[in-house]
Design a protein around this motif. Structure first.
Motif, PDB file in Angstrom:
ATOM      1  N   SER A 406       1.397  -2.913  -0.977  1.00 23.22           N
ATOM      2  CA  SER A 406       0.176  -3.723  -1.025  1.00 23.22           C
ATOM      3  C   SER A 406      -1.008  -2.946  -1.563  1.00 23.22           C
ATOM      4  O   SER A 406      -1.948  -3.535  -2.108  1.00 23.22           O
ATOM      5  CB  SER A 406      -0.159  -4.270   0.366  1.00 23.22           C
ATOM      6  OG  SER A 406      -0.292  -3.213   1.302  1.00 23.22           O
ATOM      7  N   VAL A 407      -1.006  -1.621  -1.427  1.00 24.89           N
ATOM      8  CA  VAL A 407      -2.133  -0.803  -1.886  1.00 24.89           C
ATOM      9  C   VAL A 407      -2.034  -0.629  -3.399  1.00 24.89           C
ATOM     10  O   VAL A 407      -1.111   0.023  -3.896  1.00 24.89           O
ATOM     11  CB  VAL A 407      -2.163   0.564  -1.182  1.00 24.89           C
ATOM     12  CG1 VAL A 407      -3.292   1.425  -1.740  1.00 24.89           C
ATOM     13  CG2 VAL A 407      -2.325   0.378   0.327  1.00 24.89           C
ATOM     14  N   VAL A 408      -2.985  -1.207  -4.122  1.00 24.68           N
ATOM     15  CA  VAL A 408      -2.990  -1.096  -5.586  1.00 24.68           C
ATOM     16  C   VAL A 408      -4.148  -0.242  -6.092  1.00 24.68           C
ATOM     17  O   VAL A 408      -4.163   0.143  -7.260  1.00 24.68           O
ATOM     18  CB  VAL A 408      -3.023  -2.492  -6.240  1.00 24.68           C
ATOM     19  CG1 VAL A 408      -1.735  -3.244  -5.958  1.00 24.68           C
ATOM     20  CG2 VAL A 408      -4.221  -3.303  -5.783  1.00 24.68           C
ATOM     21  N   PHE A 409      -5.124   0.023  -5.245  1.00 22.23           N
ATOM     22  CA  PHE A 409      -6.262   0.878  -5.594  1.00 22.23           C
ATOM     23  C   PHE A 409      -6.519   1.855  -4.466  1.00 22.23           C
ATOM     24  O   PHE A 409      -6.433   1.497  -3.285  1.00 22.23           O
ATOM     25  CB  PHE A 409      -7.545   0.045  -5.763  1.00 22.23           C
ATOM     26  CG  PHE A 409      -7.842  -0.402  -7.170  1.00 22.23           C
ATOM     27  CD1 PHE A 409      -8.552   0.414  -8.040  1.00 22.23           C
ATOM     28  CD2 PHE A 409      -7.447  -1.659  -7.602  1.00 22.23           C
ATOM     29  CE1 PHE A 409      -8.851  -0.003  -9.319  1.00 22.23           C
ATOM     30  CE2 PHE A 409      -7.736  -2.091  -8.884  1.00 22.23           C
ATOM     31  CZ  PHE A 409      -8.447  -1.265  -9.753  1.00 22.23           C
ATOM     32  N   TRP A 410      -6.877   3.076  -4.823  1.00 27.29           N
ATOM     33  CA  TRP A 410      -7.512   3.994  -3.895  1.00 27.29           C
ATOM     34  C   TRP A 410      -9.006   3.969  -4.189  1.00 27.29           C
ATOM     35  O   TRP A 410      -9.412   4.087  -5.345  1.00 27.29           O
ATOM     36  CB  TRP A 410      -6.999   5.422  -4.075  1.00 27.29           C
ATOM     37  CG  TRP A 410      -5.524   5.609  -3.897  1.00 27.29           C
ATOM     38  CD1 TRP A 410      -4.634   6.019  -4.842  1.00 27.29           C
ATOM     39  CD2 TRP A 410      -4.773   5.435  -2.691  1.00 27.29           C
ATOM     40  NE1 TRP A 410      -3.367   6.097  -4.313  1.00 27.29           N
ATOM     41  CE2 TRP A 410      -3.411   5.750  -2.986  1.00 27.29           C
ATOM     42  CE3 TRP A 410      -5.092   5.041  -1.394  1.00 27.29           C
ATOM     43  CZ2 TRP A 410      -2.405   5.678  -2.031  1.00 27.29           C
ATOM     44  CZ3 TRP A 410      -4.083   4.968  -0.445  1.00 27.29           C
ATOM     45  CH2 TRP A 410      -2.766   5.290  -0.767  1.00 27.29           C
ATOM     46  N   SER A 435       0.559   6.132  -9.755  1.00 29.11           N
ATOM     47  CA  SER A 435       1.062   4.756  -9.731  1.00 29.11           C
ATOM     48  C   SER A 435       0.014   3.749  -9.278  1.00 29.11           C
ATOM     49  O   SER A 435       0.299   2.561  -9.191  1.00 29.11           O
ATOM     50  CB  SER A 435       2.278   4.662  -8.798  1.00 29.11           C
ATOM     51  OG  SER A 435       1.884   4.843  -7.444  1.00 29.11           O
ATOM     52  N   ARG A 436      -1.188   4.239  -8.969  1.00 33.46           N
ATOM     53  CA  ARG A 436      -2.274   3.345  -8.558  1.00 33.46           C
ATOM     54  C   ARG A 436      -3.539   3.715  -9.312  1.00 33.46           C
ATOM     55  O   ARG A 436      -3.647   4.790  -9.908  1.00 33.46           O
ATOM     56  CB  ARG A 436      -2.514   3.438  -7.052  1.00 33.46           C
ATOM     57  CG  ARG A 436      -1.359   2.936  -6.198  1.00 33.46           C
ATOM     58  CD  ARG A 436      -1.671   3.130  -4.725  1.00 33.46           C
ATOM     59  NE  ARG A 436      -0.649   2.550  -3.862  1.00 33.46           N
ATOM     60  CZ  ARG A 436       0.409   3.204  -3.387  1.00 33.46           C
ATOM     61  NH1 ARG A 436       0.598   4.482  -3.713  1.00 33.46           N
ATOM     62  NH2 ARG A 436       1.284   2.611  -2.593  1.00 33.46           N
ATOM     63  N   LEU A 437      -4.525   2.823  -9.247  1.00 30.83           N
ATOM     64  CA  LEU A 437      -5.803   3.046  -9.899  1.00 30.83           C
ATOM     65  C   LEU A 437      -6.826   3.534  -8.882  1.00 30.83           C
ATOM     66  O   LEU A 437      -6.634   3.392  -7.669  1.00 30.83           O
ATOM     67  CB  LEU A 437      -6.284   1.761 -10.575  1.00 30.83           C
ATOM     68  CG  LEU A 437      -5.295   1.129 -11.564  1.00 30.83           C
ATOM     69  CD1 LEU A 437      -5.873  -0.151 -12.154  1.00 30.83           C
ATOM     70  CD2 LEU A 437      -4.913   2.109 -12.664  1.00 30.83           C
TER      71      LEU A 437
END
Length: 954
Positions: A406-410, A435-437
Motif C-alpha cells: 500500500s505504501v507508494v510514497f515515502w 521501488s517507491r517515490l
C-alpha cells in the motif's frame, strides 16, 4: 572560571537519536516465535522536572506500590496526571534548540512481569516499544538498556540475557520535552506517554531478523517478479503461485496485481532455520513516467485524506478495531488514499491498508514548523548536527514499513522548511528503496522530491499548474502535481471540493489530493462535550483549529465526508431526462464495473413511483456508455415535477461494504415543477389592534404577522446574519477576505429594523422597512407584500441595497419563531445539510426529520443544518412553498445564541423553534486554512425578490 558537569539527564537535550537500540528492521508477526504483550496497567509517578527523582525506581525490589496506575498504551495527561496542550505550529516552550525547559513533566513507569511457563530458554529476546512521546530511558531488572527519541517510531533492545522466569522489572522514564520535541512540532495535541504497544519478543536461534519483499509487476506481460532479501538465509514459498525459492533469488510468474481498487494479496511464508514468518505479498510497480505517477502502468488519481491517529478518550493510543473502523469508513466513502500525517501510523494500520486497498503516503515523524516564526533560523533540518537524528527517523520509517504494498510514497516529513538534512534523508531513501517515490511538500523547487506537492493552492493556481503555466524550475514543470493538503475540513465545510475535483479530472498532471483531515481531535469532556485548545488552561494554544476533520470525534461522518464521497465517486452518472438516456462513465483507475449493480427510479414530486434494475456494461476504466432508460410510468401525474435517479450499488458483499451499499448516484429532471400560485382575491381588513388577510392576522401598528389559522407566528422579518463558520472567520494570515470578521465589523450581526409604512391596499398588505446596521450608511430597503386567496397566504419580499456594500451577505431571507414544532417534512435537497458550494451530495427527494436531528453537531457551534433547493416544507402546523426554491434551517435557539456558544453544551434548547427561510446563502469555502468561496458562490448585496406561500397544514 565556570564549567558545566555532565549529568544523567543530558541525553534529554542531546540532538543524537539515542543509544542502545537495535538497528531498525521490518515489522512482522512470527508464526511460531513467542511474544508477550506488556500492555496493561503500569505503576506511574509524575515529577515536575527531568531530574527531580533519582534512578532507584528502576532497581529490583523498589516498592512502587503506592504509586498511581496508568494504562499502557496511553497518555498520562488523559489519565488525570497533568493536562494536554494544543498548538498548531508554535512551540509551547522557548525556542532555544536543543535546550528545553527545566519544568519538564517526567513520568516514571514500572511494570513487573513473569515469563510464561512455556517461554523458550534458548535464543534471545527483544523488547519493543512502538511509540513513546517524546524521550524515554529504559531499564530491565536494574540494567540500563538505553534511551531514545522519535515518538512515533519503533525502538528495540536486546534483553535475552537479562530476563528471569519471574519478577522481571521493566522501568521506563519518559520526558515530555526533549531535543526530539523540536522535530515533532506537528499540528496536534502534545501528549506524553507510552502510547503504543510494548512487547517482549522471543528470537529463536536462526530466526528471521530483517527482510525486504520485492514484488514488482509488469503490466505488459501480466507477470510479477518476487525476490525476498533476508539477513538470514531461508526459503520463500507462495503456494498459490507455486513459488518455492531461496531468499535472494528471483522468480517470475503470472499474477494478479495489487492496487487500491483490487488489493490482491498472496499468502506466503519466509522460513529460516529457527523461525517461520507469514508474508502478505502484493505485486505492484510504482514509477515516475511521462511526468506522471504510474502504478502498474497506469496514472492514478489520489482521492485521499490526511489521517492523524486519534481517539477522543485515548488520544493516539488506538486499538485495532478503531483502526479498522477508520479504514472501512474511508472505503465506504470512496476514498482511495491516505497520507499518514505527520508520522508513521501504528503498523497495524498499514496492514489494513494492504488488505482493504488504500494508496499510502507514509510520512516521517518530522516537523519543525515553529521555526517559521524566526524565518527558519536555527532550523534543525539545515544544521548538520541534527542530520543523524533525521536519518535515524527516515530509516526507522522505511525499514519498518518497506514490505507494505500500500505504501507508494515515502514522505520526508511536513512543514520543516528546507535544508541539508532533508536532502540527506531523500538521498538515503532513494538509495535504500528505488521501488517507491519520495514526497515532501516544502521542496517547491523539487530538488529532493519526485512530485510537485502543495498545500491549499487556490483553484485558479491549480488550473495553471495543470496547464503547466505555473513557472518554477524546468524539473518541477515536468513533474506531476498533488495537493497533499486541501479542503480544510474545519467546522462547516469544506466548500469547493467539486470545483477542485473537476480540475483534477481535466488535467493529467493534476493527480488529486488529500483533504485536511480525517478526524476532529476533540477530547471528551464532562462539562464541555468535546474540549479543544485552551480548554485545559494552556497559556498558548490555537483553539479549535485542532477540530478540522471529516468525521466528528466519535467517528460519526460529517456532512463534509458525505460531500467528499459524492464528489469523488468512481462512477459518473449523467442523464438527459428529455430523451431518457443515462451516460455511465467508469472513473476507476483499474477496476471495471462488474462489481456494481445499477438501479433506476422515477420520482413524481419527490416520491418514487416506480423502480427497477438497469443493465450497464462492465465498462473498463475510462470507458463510457449511453444506456437507455425505460419509458416513464404511464400513470405519472401531469403538472408535477418528475425526475430520474440512477444509483450504482455493490452487487454483492465485499470485504469493506455490504451488498447494496451505495457507491454512486445521479439525478436528472424530466419535467420542472409548477410554481405555487395564489390569486390575490382577498382584501385586508383592520380592527384597532389587528389586520386580517385570508387565514392570517397581523399587528395593526407594525404589520407583523401574528397567526396563520391556529398557528402562532412571531418575529417574522428579514434576516442576513448567520453564526460565522470557521471558514467564514478565516485564517489569521488572510486579512482582507475574512468575511466573518468583516461582517461583524460592519454590524451585520446587529441589524436594526426601521418601520417606514404599513399600507392596506385593495388586494395586499404592504409593509415597508429599512434594515441597516448602526454606524454605517449601508442598508437594505425591504418591502413585505402580503396577498391571499382566502386560504393561502403569499409573502413577497423585495430587497434593494442602499449605499456602497463592500462585503457579501451571510444569508438573505426571513426568520420567524414558532411557539412549538418538532417534526419537519420537506421536498428538496437532503437528507443532510448543504450550502452553495457543498451541494453535490444533496439528493432531491422527500425527507423528514425532527428539529433536533436537523442540527449538525460541530465541536464549535456555528451555522449548520441548512437544507437546499427546498420546494416545500411542513413544520409546526405550517406548510411553506417557495418561489423560487429556498434553503431552510430550524433550531431551538436563536442565531445569536448559536453565535455566542463555544461548545455544544453552551446551547440550551428552548420551546420556541426559530425558522429561517433563505433566498440565498453565502458559500462556505475552505478559508480556515485554504481559499474562501469561489466568486460564483458569493451572496452579493444585489436587488432580490422572492416569495413564500404559507398555509396551515390540514
Amino acid at each position: 572560571m565556570s564549567f558545566r558537569t555532565t549529568t544523567a539527564i543530558d541525553y534529554v537535550e542531546d540532538v543524537a537519536p539515542g543509544s542502545g537500540a537495535l538497528p531498525p528492521r521490518a515489522w512482522y508477526a512470527s508464526s511460531d516465535a513467542k511474544s508477550l504483550s506488556l500492555n496493561g496497567t503500569w505503576r506511574f509517578r509524575l515529577s515536575p522536572t527531568a531530574g527531580a527523582e533519582d534512578d532507584s525506581f528502576a532497581e529490583p525490589g523498589y516498592d512502587a506500590g503506592a504509586w498511581a496506575e496508568v494504562a499502557v498504551p496511553g497518555h498520562w495527561v488523559l489519565q488525570g496526571h497533568g493536562s494536554p496542550i494544543y498548538t498548531n505550529h508554535l512551540y509551547p516552550f522557548p525556542v532555544d534548540p536543543p535546550r528545553v525547559p527545566t519544568e519538564n513533566p517526567t513520568g516514571d513507569h514500572v511494570r513487573v512481569f513473569d515469563l510464561p511457563d512455556d517461554w523458550p530458554s534458548d535464543g534471545g529476546a527483544v523488547l519493543r516499544f512502538d511509540g513513546v512521546e517524546s524521550c524515554a530511558r529504559v531499564w530491565l531488572n536494574g540494567t540500563e538498556l538505553g534511551e531514545f527519541k522519535g515518538s512515533r517510531l519503533p525502538h528495540e533492545f536486546a534483553v535475552g540475557q537479562l530476563l528471569k522466569p519471574a519478577g522481571n522489572v521493566l522501568a521506563v522514564r519518559v520526558h515530555q520535552w526533549s531535543a526530539g520535541s523540536y522535530l515533532e512540532d506537528q499540528d496536534q495535541w502534545w501528549l506524553p506517554g507510552i502510547f503504543r504497544d510494548v512487547t517482549l519478543l522471543h528470537r529463536p536461534t536462526g530466526s528471521v531478523r530483517d527482510f525486504f519483499v520485492h514484488a514488482s509487476y509488469d503490466h505488459v506481460t501480466g507477470e510479477g517478479t518476487l525476490r525476498v532479501d533476508s539477513d538470514v538465509e531461508g526459503r520463500v514459498t507462495v503456494p498459490a503461485l507455486d513459488i518455492d525459492v531461496a531468499t535472494g533469488e528471483s522468480m517470475t510468474v503470472a499474477v494478479e496485481p495489487w492496487s487500491a481498487e483490487t488489493p490482491r494479496l498472496y499468502d506466503g511464508r519466509l522460513v529460516t532455520e529457527g523461525e517461520s514468518v507469514p508474508l502478505r505479498i502484493g505485486f505492484r510497480t510504482v514509477v515516475l513516467e511521462d511526468g506522471l505517477i504510474k502504478v502498474n502502468g497506469k496514472a492514478i488519481l489520489f482521492k485521499g485524506v490526511n489521517r492523524h491517529e486519534w481517539h477522543p478518550e485515548k488520544g493516539r493510543a488506538l486499538d485495532l478495531e478503531t483502526m479498522r473502523e477508520d479504514v472501512l469508513l474511508m472505503k465506504r466513502h470512496n476514498l482511495n488514499a491516505v497520507r499518514t500525517s505527520h508520522y508513521p501510523p501504528h503498523p497495524a494500520f498499514l496492514d489494513l491498508c494492504d488488505e482493504y486497498g488504500l494508496w499510502v503516503i507514509d510520512e516521517c515523524d518530522l516537523e519543525t514548523h515553529g521555526f517559521v516564526e524566526q524565518s527558519w533560523r536555527d532550523n534543525p533540518v539545515d544544521d548538520e548536527r541534527w542530520t543523524p537524528a533525521l536519518l535515524d527517523r527516515a530509516a526507522r520509517m522505511v525499514e519498518r514499513d518497506k514490505n507494505h504494498p500500500s505504501v507508494v510514497f515515502w514522505s520526508l516529513g511536513n512543514e520543516a522548511g528546507t535544508g541539508r538534512g532533508l536532502t540527506a534523508m531523500a538521498e538515503w531513501i532513494h538509495g535504500r528503496d528505488s521501488s517507491r517515490l519520495v514526497h515532501y511538500e516544502g521542496d517547491w523547487n523539487c530538488r529532493d522530491t519526485d512530485v510537485y506537492s502543495r498545500m491549499y493552492a487556490f483553484h485558479d493556481e491549480v488550473e495553471k499548474i495543470g496547464r503547466k503555466l505555473d513557472g518554477g524550475t524546468r524539473k518541477r514543470r515536468e513533474l506531476p502535481f498533488i495537493q497533499c493538503e486541501y479542503g480544510h475540513a474545519m467546522g462547516n465545510g469544506p466548500g469547493g471540493l467539486a470545483d477542485y475535483q473537476k480540475l483534477f479530472e481535466s488535467y493529467d498532471r493534476l493527480q488529486g489530493g488529500f483533504i485536511w483531515e480525517w478526524i476532529d481531535h476533540g477530547i471528551k469532556h464532562p462539562e464541555l462535550g468535546y474540549a479543544y485548545g485552551g480548554d485545559f488552561g494552556e497559556e498558548l494554544h490555537d483553539g479549535n483549529f485542532v477540530c478540522d476533520g471529516l468525521i466528528f470525534p466519535d467517528r460519526t461522518p460529517s456532512p463534509g465526508l458525505v460531500e467528499y464521497k459524492k464528489v469523488i465517486e468512481p462512477v459518473g452518472i449523467e442523464g438527459d431526462g428529455a430523451d431518457g438516456t443515462v451516460r455511465v462513465t467508469n472513473k476507476y483507475d483499474f477496476a471495471d464495473l462488474s462489481a456494481l449493480a445499477f438501479e433506476w427510479s422515477y420520482q413524481v414530486d419527490g416520491e418514487t413511483v416506480e423502480a427497477g434494475a438497469l443493465s450497464v456494461p462492465a465498462l473498463a476504466p475510462g470507458e463510457s456508455a449511453d444506456v437507455k432508460l425505460p419509458e416513464p410510468p404511464a400513470d405519472a401525474r401531469g403538472g408535477s415535477e418528475t425526475q430520474w435517479t440512477v444509483r450504482a450499488l455493490l452487487a454483492s458483499d465485499t470485504a469493506w461494504g455490504p451488498k447494496d451499499h451505495e457507491v454512486a448516484w445521479g439525478q436528472f429532471p424530466v419535467s420542472a415543477r409548477p410554481l405555487p400560485a395564489v390569486a390575490a382575491t382577498d382584501r385586508p381588513t383592520a380592527s384597532e389592534e389587528l389586520i386580517y388577510l385570508g387565514p392570517a392576522s397581523f399587528d395593526a401598528r407594525t404589520g407583523t404577522l401574528k397567526t396563520i389559522g391556529g398557528v402562532d407566528v412571531s418575529a417574522l422579518r428579514l434576516d442576513v446574519w448567520r453564526a460565522p463558520t470557521d471558514n467564514d472567520d478565516g485564517a489569521e494570515w488572510q486579512t482582507d477576505t475574512r468575511y466573518g470578521m468583516l461582517w461583524r465589523k460592519y454590524g451585520l450581526h446587529r441589524m436594526q429594523h426601521r418601520l417606514d409604512a404599513v399600507e392596506l391596499g385593495d388586494d395586499a398588505l404592504t409593509v415597508r422597512t429599512r434594515v441597516a446596521p448602526a454606524a454605517w450608511e449601508v442598508g437594505l430597503s425591504t418591502v413585505y407584500r402580503w396577498t391571499s386567496d382566502g386560504t393561502k397566504l403569499r409573502l413577497t419580499v423585495s430587497v434593494a441595497p442602499e449605499g456602497d456594500w463592500t462585503v457579501p451577505l451571510p444569508r438573505l431571507g426571513i426568520r420567524f419563531a414558532l411557539a412549538q414544532a418538532d417534526r419537519v417534512k420537506w421536498f428538496g435537497g437532503g437528507p443532510g445539510e448543504a450550502y452553495p458550494d457543498t451541494k453535490s451530495a444533496s439528493m432531491l427527494g422527500r425527507w423528514h426529520s425532527t428539529v433536533d436531528e436537523l442540527q449538525t453537531p460541530y465541536v464549535r457551534p456555528q451555522e449548520n443544518g441548512a437544507r437546499a433547493d427546498v420546494r416545500w416544507m411542513e413544520i409546526g402546523g405550517l406548510r411553506i412553498e417557495g418561489d423560487p426554491e429556498f434553503w431552510f434551517t430550524a433550531r431551538r435557539w436563536t442565531t445569536e445564541q448559536l453565535d455566542a456558544a463555544r461548545h455544544r453544551t453552551d446551547l440550551t434548547p428552548g420551546d420556541t423553534v426559530w425558522v429561517n427561510l433563505d433566498h440565498g446563502q453565502h458559500g462556505i469555502g475552505s478559508q480556515s486554512c485554504g481559499p474562501g468561496p469561489l466568486p460564483q458562490y458569493f451572496l452579493r448585496a444585489e436587488p432580490a425578490e422572492f416569495s413564500f406561500v404559507l398555509s396551515e397544514v390540514n
